[in-house]
Structure formats: C-alpha cells, structure tokens
Design a protein around this motif. Structure first.
Motif, short mmCIF file in Angstrom:
data_model
loop_
_atom_site.label_atom_id
_atom_site.label_comp_id
_atom_site.label_asym_id
_atom_site.label_seq_id
_atom_site.Cartn_x
_atom_site.Cartn_y
_atom_site.Cartn_z
N ARG A 170 0.82 -1.21 0.00
CA ARG A 170 0.00 0.00 0.00
C ARG A 170 0.86 1.26 0.00
N ASP A 171 1.88 1.32 0.86
CA ASP A 171 2.73 2.50 0.92
C ASP A 171 3.43 2.75 -0.42
N TYR A 172 3.88 1.69 -1.05
CA TYR A 172 4.53 1.82 -2.35
C TYR A 172 3.53 2.30 -3.40
N ALA A 173 2.31 1.74 -3.35
CA ALA A 173 1.27 2.14 -4.31
C ALA A 173 0.94 3.62 -4.17
N LEU A 174 0.80 4.10 -2.95
CA LEU A 174 0.45 5.50 -2.74
C LEU A 174 1.59 6.43 -3.14
N ALA A 175 2.83 5.97 -2.98
CA ALA A 175 3.97 6.76 -3.45
C ALA A 175 3.94 6.89 -4.98
N LEU A 176 3.60 5.79 -5.65
CA LEU A 176 3.47 5.84 -7.11
C LEU A 176 2.38 6.82 -7.53
N ALA A 177 1.27 6.79 -6.81
CA ALA A 177 0.18 7.73 -7.13
C ALA A 177 0.61 9.17 -6.90
N ASP A 178 1.36 9.41 -5.82
CA ASP A 178 1.88 10.77 -5.58
C ASP A 178 2.68 11.27 -6.77
N ASP A 179 3.40 10.35 -7.41
CA ASP A 179 4.27 10.71 -8.52
C ASP A 179 3.54 10.69 -9.87
N GLY A 180 2.25 10.44 -9.85
CA GLY A 180 1.49 10.43 -11.10
C GLY A 180 1.53 9.12 -11.85
N GLN A 181 2.06 8.05 -11.25
CA GLN A 181 2.12 6.75 -11.91
C GLN A 181 0.87 5.94 -11.50
N TYR A 182 -0.27 6.33 -12.06
CA TYR A 182 -1.55 5.84 -11.57
C TYR A 182 -1.79 4.37 -11.90
N GLN A 183 -1.37 3.90 -13.07
CA GLN A 183 -1.60 2.50 -13.41
C GLN A 183 -0.81 1.58 -12.50
N LYS A 184 0.46 1.89 -12.30
CA LYS A 184 1.28 1.07 -11.41
C LYS A 184 0.73 1.13 -9.98
N SER A 185 0.25 2.29 -9.60
CA SER A 185 -0.33 2.44 -8.27
C SER A 185 -1.56 1.54 -8.11
N LEU A 186 -2.44 1.56 -9.12
CA LEU A 186 -3.64 0.73 -9.07
C LEU A 186 -3.28 -0.75 -8.99
N ASP A 187 -2.30 -1.17 -9.77
CA ASP A 187 -1.89 -2.58 -9.77
C ASP A 187 -1.37 -2.99 -8.40
N GLN A 188 -0.58 -2.13 -7.76
CA GLN A 188 -0.04 -2.45 -6.44
C GLN A 188 -1.13 -2.46 -5.38
N LEU A 189 -2.08 -1.55 -5.46
CA LEU A 189 -3.17 -1.55 -4.49
C LEU A 189 -3.99 -2.82 -4.61
N TYR A 190 -4.26 -3.23 -5.84
CA TYR A 190 -5.04 -4.46 -6.03
C TYR A 190 -4.26 -5.67 -5.53
N LYS A 191 -2.94 -5.61 -5.61
CA LYS A 191 -2.11 -6.71 -5.13
C LYS A 191 -2.26 -6.89 -3.62
N VAL A 192 -2.57 -5.80 -2.89
CA VAL A 192 -2.81 -5.92 -1.45
C VAL A 192 -3.93 -6.92 -1.18
N LEU A 193 -4.95 -6.92 -2.06
CA LEU A 193 -6.11 -7.78 -1.86
C LEU A 193 -5.92 -9.19 -2.38
N THR A 194 -4.96 -9.38 -3.28
CA THR A 194 -4.78 -10.70 -3.90
C THR A 194 -3.51 -11.40 -3.42
N GLN A 195 -2.68 -10.70 -2.67
CA GLN A 195 -1.47 -11.29 -2.11
C GLN A 195 -1.83 -12.26 -1.00
N SER A 196 -1.06 -13.34 -0.85
CA SER A 196 -1.30 -14.30 0.22
C SER A 196 -0.62 -13.86 1.51
N TYR A 197 -1.31 -14.05 2.63
CA TYR A 197 -0.78 -13.70 3.95
C TYR A 197 -0.93 -14.89 4.88
N ASN A 198 -0.02 -15.00 5.83
CA ASN A 198 -0.22 -16.06 6.80
C ASN A 198 -1.35 -15.68 7.75
N THR A 199 -1.84 -16.66 8.47
CA THR A 199 -3.04 -16.46 9.29
C THR A 199 -2.85 -15.34 10.30
#
Length: 1010
Positions: free
Chosen positions: A818-847
């Motif tokens: 999320r922090d990386y995605a928001l930094a990309l958005a700050d810099d105007g890299q909106y597509q990369k930002s969107l992809d990273q934000l969506y990765k937060v929801l699709t990434q696997s996490y331990n319990t």
C-alpha cells in the motif's frame, strides 16, 4: 545534556577477519542506569581456526550474559570481508546447540516475528545491505545466558609475494572470563610463520605436515591479534578435491608470475567523492594518500570534483601543475559529511570526464545503486561496511578497476590502479569439467583460485592468462581423484560461494538462482537467511525443513499432519467484495442531520375576559384566515443562497467550474439548467423550470469554497532545538557542531530537518532528513519514518525509492504494498499504483498477519475507487474484480498510519456537533464511519463522512500502547486529511508526528472548517 539513545551500543566483540578492524555492535533495549549499561557482556569465547591450502574456516562460539533483571533482545551486526559469507549459525535451545537451516529471507523475517510474539526462542541470521550480517537473538534472559555459534569460510589473499595471510583481530576493550583459541594448519609443506600472536604462550607446533597452536585463558584480554603467514611455492599448483553424488568438486590454486604494463592515465579525470554521512566511516587518510600517489605519478592534469550525497553537485575544477594539488587536497580535507547516498544522481550529462575515480562504500541508501557514466570508473573502498558487489559491478561495466583498501596496502593499491594487471582469461580443453568459477576475466596478482565440478575421475585442462583477449601464458592443471587426497574442508561450499559472489554482481537477474544455491549449501545471501526454531511443531507449522537432529521426526509427522499443520495462506479478495457491499450500503444511507432545536420558552397563557369596548388588548381570541404562503420549490430557494455548491440541493446539484457550469440530476424529476453569461461570479440571466432567474433573486453564483485545513506546526521540545536560532546558515553550523552527540539518534535528524523546512530551506532540510537512511542497514521502521516525511514535503521520487525498499524487505505486510502504491500515485504513476493496491487484496498472507490486518480492505477499496474516479480514462481496469468498482466520493476522509509493528494507535475525530468518532463509536450521527481498530501492526485507520455538516472538525491520535521487544526510536504517525475525496476538487494535507508511549490521550493532529 546528552541525548537519549534509542539503542544502547555495546561494543562486545572484535572477532574479525583479514583487515577487518571494526568491532561488531550488539544492540539491546535502552538502558536507564549505569548498572544496566554494563548488563550484557561477552562471558565466554571459543575460536577454532582451520586452514587448508588457501581456505580458512573460522568458527566462533560466543556466550553472552545478561546480569540485569530484564529480558532483552540482542541484535549483533557485523561486517565481513569481500567475498566472504557466513555458512554456519547455531543457537542454544533448552541447553543444547541447534543448527540453523536456510530459508528465504522474507519468510525467515516473517516467521521470526511471528514466533517472537509468543515469547519463545527463535534465532535469525541474515545478510543486510552490503556485505554485512545481522543476527537477532531473543530472549537474552534476565540474569541468564545465551550461546551462539557463527562460522564462515574465507579464501585467503596474498601479501608480499607468494605469502598467504590469515588475520584475526583480538582487540577487546574488556577481559573475557573464559577465552580459548585453537588454530590448525593442514598439509603445509613450508612451516607457517606467526607474524602476530595474542601473547607469548601461543605457538604453532608441528605434527607431521600439520601445525597446531592453542591457548586457554581466564579473565583474559589479548594484547595482540593473530596473524599467520603461509609461504607458497610458485612452481607447485595446489589441488583439493571432494567427492560428490556425481563426480567431484575441485579447488585449484596456482601462482602465475605477476606481469603488468603501465596504465596510460587521461589528462581529464573526474573525481567523485562520497560525502554522505556514512563517509565518516571511511579511512579518508588512506584515500588521500592513494590520491597523492596518483597525482604525483601524472604530475600535470585536470581534476573535476563531484560531491555525492543525497544529491550530486560539482565541487570545482582543479588544474594541477607539477604535482601540486594542495588546493584540491585542502578542499577534500574540509568536506562536510552529511546526508544519505544516491548513486543515481551521478550522470555523464552533468559531469563529463575521460575517466573517473570514485571513493565510496558502495551503499546507496537514498537512491538506486547505478551510475550513468560511459567512461571507465575506478571504484575505491576503505569502509568496513561496504557493498562490494555494487562497486565491482560499476567497475566491470565501465572497464575500470575495483580497489579494496581494506585488503591491500596503499602502495599495492597504487600499483593496481597504475598498471594493467595480468588477467585470467579462461579455460582451454575443459570438456570434462563444468561450472568453473571465476568464469569471467579477473585480475591476477600472483595468485588465482579456480573451483569447479569434475564429471569423472581425472582430467587435464589449461588455464590461460593475458590482457584483454590476448593470451600471453598458460598453465596445465591435472585432476586425479585417485592421486589427490580428499580435502578436510567443504570444497562444495567454497565453490558455491564463488558462484554466488559472481552472480551477485548482477543480483536482480540472478536472484532466483542465488536463492536456490544458497539454500542448498546453507550460505547466507541477501535473499536467504539462517533460522533456528524452538521445537518440531514450529518447523511443521511454517513448512521449514529442520536440522538433522529433528529430520526423522519431522518427516514422520509430515506424512500425517502436513495439511493440518502447515500454516494456511489466504488473500483478502472475498473479504474486500463483502466490504465493498457494506461501504456502498453505508454510502447510500441518508444520514440527514438536524441540529438540536433550541428549547422553546413557555409563555403564560392569558385568561379570556369579557370584551371591553375600545380596548384591543382585551378583544376575544379568534381564528383569522391568512392567505397561504407562496409555493416554494427546492429550486427557487436559491434566492437565499450566496453560492451554489454540490451540497446546496438534494434533487438538483449545480456546481460552478470556471468557464462552465455542470449539472447532475438525481432521481427527482425536477430539473434546473443554468447558463453562464461570462463567468460563474457574474449575474445569471434566463429561465429554469418555469422560474425567472435574474439579479433580483440570485445575487452571485461562484465556485464552491474549498474547506480550509489547518494543521498545527510541529515543534520539538528537545534541548538541541534551543540551539537552532537565527538564519539557516548559522543554524546549520550549530547542527553540525551538536551532531557528534546525536550521531545515531533518529529524531535529531527528523527534528532539525523539520526546522529547516519551516525556514523554507528545503535543500538543507532534505539533506539532513536523508541521514536517517544511513543510520542502520535495512531498518524498515526508519525508512517508514523517512517515507512519511518525503510524502509530506513532496519529494515523491525519493518516496518511491524508500517505499520500494521497504516492500523488498517486508513483502509479507499488506502495508508495504500500500505504501509503495500510494507513493506511485503521488508521482502520477496511476496505473502502477492501481496494480499495487489491487495486489494488497490478492497477495497471500499467513493467518497471523491476516488476523492482525483484518479490515485493511476497507481502506484499499476507497483508494482503488479514488484512483478510478479521478483517473479512470488513463487506467486499465480489466484485471480488477468488477465487484470492487463502486464510486464512493465523500466530503471528508482522514487516514492514519504508523511506522511500528505491534503498536496500537487510535484515530479520533470530533465533528461540529461535538460527537467523537473512534473505535468505540465507529458510526456517528452525521454518518461518520471509523474503520476497523488496528491493535497491532502498522494500521491504517480511516474516518469518512459522505455529507459533512458545516463547522469545525478536530483530528486527534491516541497512543494506546505497544508490545514491542526492541525499540528503534519514537513511533511516528502520519495523517492524510482529505476534503472532497474522490471528486475533482479533492485536496489533501499531510502531517507527520512523532509519538511516545507517554503520549496518552488526544494528541492534536489538525482541524479544519467545512
């Protein structure tokens, strides 16, 4: 007053390697008293050194005693010499030493932190930036002991002709209760020489061709280190072999006659001088002496000086005549070392030369570690903590030389730079051998070591030497498994280290191969660590193959319990879909708010009397028919408005936007159309829905006023801030004068940088702030603090670099993406930002992490839809689950993050009605919504209100508590305050605020009127 240190730095060890004089540093929790400062000591030390050929294996067994009544965590950080990596780590578990096993670095960190929260006994050894290693030990029991073992193989270098040299510094600052040292030199034809020894009791005694020396002492503080010279015959190659499952590993040492030719130096040289904070750790005296030899050799030349820290600037051009370079030397000796390091700031467009000399430790902490130079770059390192791979890569890529002043004398370094050395070019007739390293051209300074794999029992091949592609000499090597005695050292691990060292030069391209190789051979690399777990259940739980002593039980349990015991992984997508439905339901809810009506005063009721003629006050009461009021629609109520805003009408929304007027219709059939004559601030003429509109019923129509967000100016109350007075120039000198007392204090740089930002001196402020990156290696807490301040000050390119580093170190955390995605958005890299934000929801996490971060999907959904609402025309949303795409514009949004794990911080927001929204009151009367309460982890927490009522909003944070084991500075929170979120007139303010556990209750973040 002396600063309050984050860590107590205890210099306990000086067990280092050839030319490594620096002592490692053990960090523990902050000590409050002098007694506590002396609480942890190295109580026992046993060192075992074994040398075979040019390979030395060193194993150190260290016992630490904690005499305090507090349980502590230890963190031991130490540098290793070039090309050396740790290959053994063990920790005492229930009184017995347990060997570590290799695991991917990110997984090892995740597992360590997970187990650490259960207050049991994991041990972790990892490689951090450069060739530096760190082991974390928990617990160091109160009034108890912990023992660790660290081992490594070292390929010895030549010194003074055909002499190998092994060196072990023993420069302790205090006696050790129990000390032992044993050294064995195997199969040495010529007797080794002791150039330095701890004391007169140590001596090497012959046992055939093997030489052994041993010393055992109590309460012992060695006077000297141990230095062993091993003379070698230049006419006799040394061959060592080790049986493998298929063929043999081999190691060959040859000693070709050194040949060289003089280098033709250019008349135009670019001198790049790393003047970042870490430059204080370099041996600048040696660097000046080497530069002196080079200048006097050339005599007449022009040197252009470039100064590198968090940025790059030219330091002037110096025309040197007859070897007189006093002006340049004086400039170098007066350089101020300040700021982080950004290699990517160097480029040939702004700094042109025919060749370059680059003095640096190779650690680019504030930018990518690449330089854009197309001429030879000679890299010179004198720091003990260094990134050798980066410096080697820069030299190899540009055709320059790499010189390590830690491993050679100044005169030898000068020879290396001042001449083109004989090189190993390759192997001829090597069809029966494979995977030989080195596989590229390397300099030969009297010695070459080649490792590889033999397919059969014996073979013969030729080593070729020369310059460039020209062969000038050859040497024949014979391998015969029946003739050569099998080595007592692990040749396969030496081979693996050679291969890894070569692949590491281009790490990104080879990281997968490096990971596989390092796990197979148990070698610590930048993406593989060594870990020790307490019991079999933990190895099963985290799917980690245990050491040999637990392997049989592990395999038996795995057959029956693998599915049940292996830690489950989950993503957040299903929860996000459900959360989207909840958010849309909330957003569609009508939270019409009416202010409490003022209580109506009761007046006395008059009595009905008989009418009195001529007295109107006494006339009887009666009903009087009044004409009905004129029918008023919501549309014609605008004559009572001074402006039309998005909130002015419920059924019709009219918004002024400069030269245009936009209309949005709701479910009502009532429609209002306004045409603007010239601009929104001028009178309107025309008709709308049967209503005449003119100056008599509309005063002015203007664009909606933006709410004013006021945030308090953060001012530190530390003593050092009282010295920062006057103009920035004098304040900067005061900062430098005080800095030695606060050299490792994070908040010193944060506070001082903040002061310079307030003085509008953003250049100095950024340099001072960037020092935080140089304070510790791979410290995500520090980098998060840095990222928050970079966001606040608009340094978005640096914010991207810092957040990407955190993601590299901590890919197990949703907040890293999320922090990386928001930094990309700050810099105007909106597509990369969107992809990273969506990765937060699709990434696997331990319990455990999934439970810790439950509810983060609410924040991510808001941010995904904000990007799509504001930049949808530029975005490809095909990969986004369509169920998540729901416009959710709100009048107010506040989101809070913090930089520390295992910390509970609460967001409070008080609305104009006086109601406080917080975790205990998550839904307010005006429609305010507080997200899930994060009682551990990094947050974030969020407040949103769709339709804000007019008035003042106050934002506060409460430091509820933490469960941290080690502390690396105050917790830092950042709050992002948005108005008109996810619509065209969105505005944002960012505040960064340091907190401590004493900051209970409401700490004001900011307030604004809406």
């Amino acid at each position: 007053m002396r600063p309050s240190k984050t860590f107590l730095l205890l210099q306990l060890l000086c067990l280092f390697f050839y030319a490594q004089a620096q002592m490692p540093v053990l960090k523990v929790q902050q000590a409050q008293t002098n007694e506590q400062k002396q609480a942890v000591k190295l109580q026992k030390l046993s060192i075992d050194v074994q040398i075979t050929g040019n390979i030395a294996t060193t194993v150190m067994t260290m016992t630490f005693h904690n005499s305090s009544n507090r349980i502590l965590e230890g963190e031991l950080t130490f540098p290793m010499p070039e090309g050396v990596s740790i290959s053994r780590y063990a920790l005492d578990i229930n009184g017995k030493m347990r060997e570590a096993v290799p695991v991917e670095k990110a997984k090892a960190t995740e597992v360590f932190e997970s187990i650490e929260r259960r207050r049991v006994d994991p041990g972790l050894l990892e490689k951090v930036e450069g060739n530096n290693f760190r082991t974390r030990i928990y617990p160091l029991p109160a009034n108890g002991e912990r023992t660790i073992i660290v081992g490594y193989e070292e390929e010895l270098g030549f010194y003074n002709g055909n002499i190998l040299k092994y060196h072990l510094p023993l420069d302790y600052n205090q006696p050790i209760e129990k000390f032992s040292l044993k050294t064995t030199v195997y199969e040495s034809i010529i007797k080794p020489e002791l150039a330095e020894q701890p004391d007169g009791a140590f001596n090497l005694k012959a046992h055939g061709n093997t030489y052994i020396g041993e010393v055992n002492k109590t309460n012992y503080q060695p006077k000297n280190g141990l230095t062993i010279n091993l003379p070698k015959r230049s006419d006799l190659p040394e061959v060592q072999m080790q049986k493998a499952s298929n063929g043999y590993y081999f190691l060959v040492n040859v000693f070709p006659e050194s040949q060289s030719r003089a280098r033709q130096w250019s008349n135009q040289i670019g001198l790049i001088w790393d003047c970042s904070l870490s430059g204080l750790q370099r041996d600048r005296k040696k660097e000046i002496e080497l530069l002196d030899l080079l200048v006097k050799q050339k005599q007449n030349l022009s040197i252009q000086l470039g100064l590198l820290n968090n940025g790059f600037k030219t330091g002037g051009t110096f025309n040197i005549v007859n070897g007189n370079w006093s002006a340049l030397k004086d400039k170098l000796e007066k350089i101020v070392y300040d700021g982080g390091t950004n290699f990517s700031a160097i480029n040939s467009q702004s700094f042109r030369a025919d060749e370059y000399i680059f003095f640096s430790d190779g650690l680019s902490t504030f930018g990518k570690n690449t330089v854009s130079l197309d001429k030879p770059v000679h890299c010179i390192n004198s720091a003990l903590k260094a990134d050798y791979s980066t410096l080697k890569y820069i030299s190899l890529k540009t055709g320059g030389q790499f010189v390590n002043l830690n491993a050679s004398s100044i005169s030898d370094a000068f020879k290396q730079l001042n001449q083109e050395n004989l090189q190993f070019i390759g192997i001829k007739n090597g069809s029966d051998i494979r995977q030989t390293y080195p596989s590229m051209h390397v300099n030969v300074n009297g010695h070459l070591s080649v490792a590889g794999i033999l397919n059969g029992l014996n073979t013969e091949f030729i080593l070729q030497f020369g310059y460039g592609s020209t062969v000038v000499s050859e040497q024949t090597i014979r391998l015969n498994a029946t003739e050569h005695a099998l080595s007592s050292i692990d040749i396969s691990r030496v081979w693996a280290q050679k291969k890894i060292a070569e692949m590491d030069i281009q790490y990104e391209a080879n990281k997968e191969d490096i990971s596989g190789l390092s796990k197979q051979f148990g070698i610590v690399t930048r993406n593989t660590s060594l870990i020790v777990l307490e019991n079999l259940a933990d190895y099963l739980r985290y799917d980690i193959i245990p050491p040999v002593e637990l392997r049989q039980d592990y395999e038996a349990a795995l057959k029956q319990r693998r599915i049940d015991l292996q830690e489950k992984k989950t993503d957040l997508l299903n929860a996000a879909v459900e959360m989207t439905k909840q958010l849309k339901t909330w957003w569609n809810t009508d939270f019409s708010y009416k202010a409490p009506m003022k209580k109506k005063e009761d007046y006395p009721v008059p009595l009905v009397n008989n009418p009195v003629s001529g007295n109107p006050a006494s006339a009887p009461s009666r009903s009087v028919a009044l004409p009905p009021p004129p029918v008023r629609t919501k549309a014609n109520q605008i004559d009572n408005l001074d402006m039309i805003s998005g909130e002015a009408l419920n059924d019709v929304v009219v918004v002024g936007y400069g030269a245009q007027t936009k209309r949005m219709e709701t479910a009502s059939a009532t429609t209002l159309v306004l045409r603007e004559v010239s601009r929104a601030s001028e009178p309107l003429q025309g008709r709308a829905a049967g209503l005449s509109i003119n100056q008599s019923n509309v005063k002015r129509v203007v664009a909606p006023a933006q709410p004013t967000i006021v945030i308090p100016e953060f001012k530190s109350d530390q003593d050092y801030m009282k010295i920062l007075v006057g103009k920035p120039d004098s304040a900067y000198l005061a900062y430098l004068k005080m800095r030695p007392d606060y050299i490792s204090t994070t908040m010193y740089y944060f506070d001082v940088a903040n002061w310079f930002y307030q003085q509008k001196d953003s250049v100095r402020a950024l340099t001072i702030l960037s020092n935080i990156a140089d304070l510790d290696l791979e410290n995500a807490d520090l980098y998060k603090t840095l990222a928050y301040k970079l966001k606040q000050t608009g340094n978005y390119a640096s914010e991207i670099f810092v957040t990407e580093k955190i993601l590299q170190w901590r890919p197990m955390d949703a907040q890293s993406y999320r922090d990386y995605a928001l930094a990309l958005a700050d810099d105007g890299q909106y597509q990369k930002s969107l992809d990273q934000l969506y990765k937060v929801l699709t990434q696997s996490y331990n319990t455990q992490i999934a439970d810790r971060d439950q509810g983060i999907e609410e924040i991510i959904i808001s941010e995904i839809n904000n990007l799509i609402s504001r930049h949808g025309a530029k975005l490809n949303t095909r990969n986004i689950d369509k169920r998540l795409i729901q416009p959710l514009p709100v009048d107010i949004r506040v989101v809070l993050n913090w930089n520390k794990n295992d910390t509970d911080i609460d967001l409070w927001l008080t609305d104009p009605a006086g109601e406080k929204g917080y975790y205990g009151n998550a839904k307010t009367q005006i429609g305010g919504r507080i997200s899930n309460d994060f009682t551990a982890g990094y947050g974030p927490e969020q407040f949103m209100v769709k339709k804000a009522i007019k008035g003042k909003y106050k934002i506060e944070v409460n430091y509820y508590g933490d469960r941290q084991i080690n502390i690396s500075g105050p917790t830092t929170v950042t709050a992002e305050i948005y108005t008109n979120y996810a619509i065209g007139k969105q505005q944002r303010k960012v505040i960064v605020l340091p907190l401590t556990s004493a900051d209970k209750g409401g700490n004001l973040v900011g307030e604004f009127n809406f």
